[in-house]
Design a protein around this motif. Structure first.
Motif, PDB file in Angstrom:
ATOM      1  N   UNK A  39       0.840  -1.188   0.000  1.00 31.36           N
ATOM      2  CA  UNK A  39       0.000   0.000   0.000  1.00 31.36           C
ATOM      3  C   UNK A  39       0.880   1.244   0.000  1.00 31.36           C
ATOM      4  N   UNK A  40       0.819   2.004  -1.076  1.00 32.49           N
ATOM      5  CA  UNK A  40       1.618   3.213  -1.233  1.00 32.49           C
ATOM      6  C   UNK A  40       0.746   4.433  -0.972  1.00 32.49           C
ATOM      7  N   UNK A  41       1.214   5.305  -0.077  1.00 26.69           N
ATOM      8  CA  UNK A  41       0.505   6.531   0.268  1.00 26.69           C
ATOM      9  C   UNK A  41       1.476   7.692   0.163  1.00 26.69           C
ATOM     10  N   UNK A  42       1.201   8.622  -0.749  1.00 23.68           N
ATOM     11  CA  UNK A  42       2.095   9.759  -0.977  1.00 23.68           C
ATOM     12  C   UNK A  42       1.334  11.059  -0.769  1.00 23.68           C
ATOM     13  N   UNK A  43       2.017  12.029  -0.188  1.00 23.67           N
ATOM     14  CA  UNK A  43       1.405  13.336   0.064  1.00 23.67           C
ATOM     15  C   UNK A  43       2.433  14.423  -0.182  1.00 23.67           C
ATOM     16  N   UNK A  44       1.994  15.541  -0.769  1.00 20.73           N
ATOM     17  CA  UNK A  44       2.851  16.716  -0.888  1.00 20.73           C
ATOM     18  C   UNK A  44       2.181  17.873  -0.162  1.00 20.73           C
ATOM     19  N   UNK A  45       2.981  18.601   0.608  1.00 21.79           N
ATOM     20  CA  UNK A  45       2.463  19.691   1.434  1.00 21.79           C
ATOM     21  C   UNK A  45       2.453  19.291   2.895  1.00 21.79           C
TER      22      UNK A  45
END
Length: 206
Positions: free
Chosen positions: A101-107
């Motif tokens: 499970x890949x979870x990416x966030x920017x900010x």
């Protein structure tokens, strides 16, 4: 979301499980553009559509209550966003008996976790972070921090699940954490025995 069952993906998942190598991360070259990459940020390695990047072609981006469709490019997936809040992209991939499970966030404006496994600033735009797992701070979790110049350092969360970094250089920083979970279930009607969670948080320092 797509089920992946190739030998190449098996190798990548083994790398991710053992060394947190491959990850999904986001970059924001301007206020309206977000790009998703898959590979090893510290090594300046990003996969292409000829390889496992194509597994993420259907992943949508979310920002506040808005959803954005992917625009597939050769080396990244691009999203045209309209708001100013944090942008998230996620994808689940199955190989054999493991669900990645890949979870990416920017900010770093949001201080509350949304995903099962997430890196969250304790204050908006601050340099202290908390790693959350299932809504609770996670102690003794390893986090790798990579600066734009590829300087790299590992941190471990304290008993409150927190760690603090310095940002002496301008440019992008990417924070990554990975966690194996002994949990069985089904994904797209296919069973799995374990999960591996990979969370990234990226932000720019002006």
């Amino acid at each position: 979301m797509k089920v992946i069952q190739t030998a190449g993906f098996a190798t990548l998942m083994l790398c991710a499980f053992n060394s947190h190598a491959h990850m999904l991360w986001l970059e924001q070259p301007d206020a309206q553009t977000v790009r998703a990459y898959f590979g090893e940020y510290a090594e300046s390695l990003s996969e292409t559509q000829q390889g496992p990047l194509k597994s993420f072609n259907a992943a949508v981006a979310t920002q506040d209550k808005n959803t954005y469709k992917p625009q597939v490019q050769e080396k990244f997936i691009e999203y045209k966003v309209k708001g100013t809040g944090d942008v998230r992209v996620q994808q689940d991939l199955l190989h054999g008996e493991m669900l990645a499970q890949f979870r990416a966030k920017t900010g770093r404006s949001s201080t509350q976790p949304v995903a099962e496994f997430e890196i969250v600033p304790t204050q908006a735009n601050g340099n202290q972070f908390t790693v959350y797992f299932q809504g609770k701070p996670l102690a003794k979790q390893e986090v790798e921090v990579v600066a734009d110049n590829r300087w790299t350092q590992k941190f471990y969360t304290n008993e409150q699940g927190q760690f603090t970094i310095n940002t002496p250089w301008k440019g992008q920083y990417v924070l990554e954490a990975g966690k194996p979970v002994e949990e069985a279930g089904q994904f797209q009607a296919k069973p799995y025995k374990t999960k591996y969670l990979v969370a990234t948080l990226s932000f720019n320092v002006q």
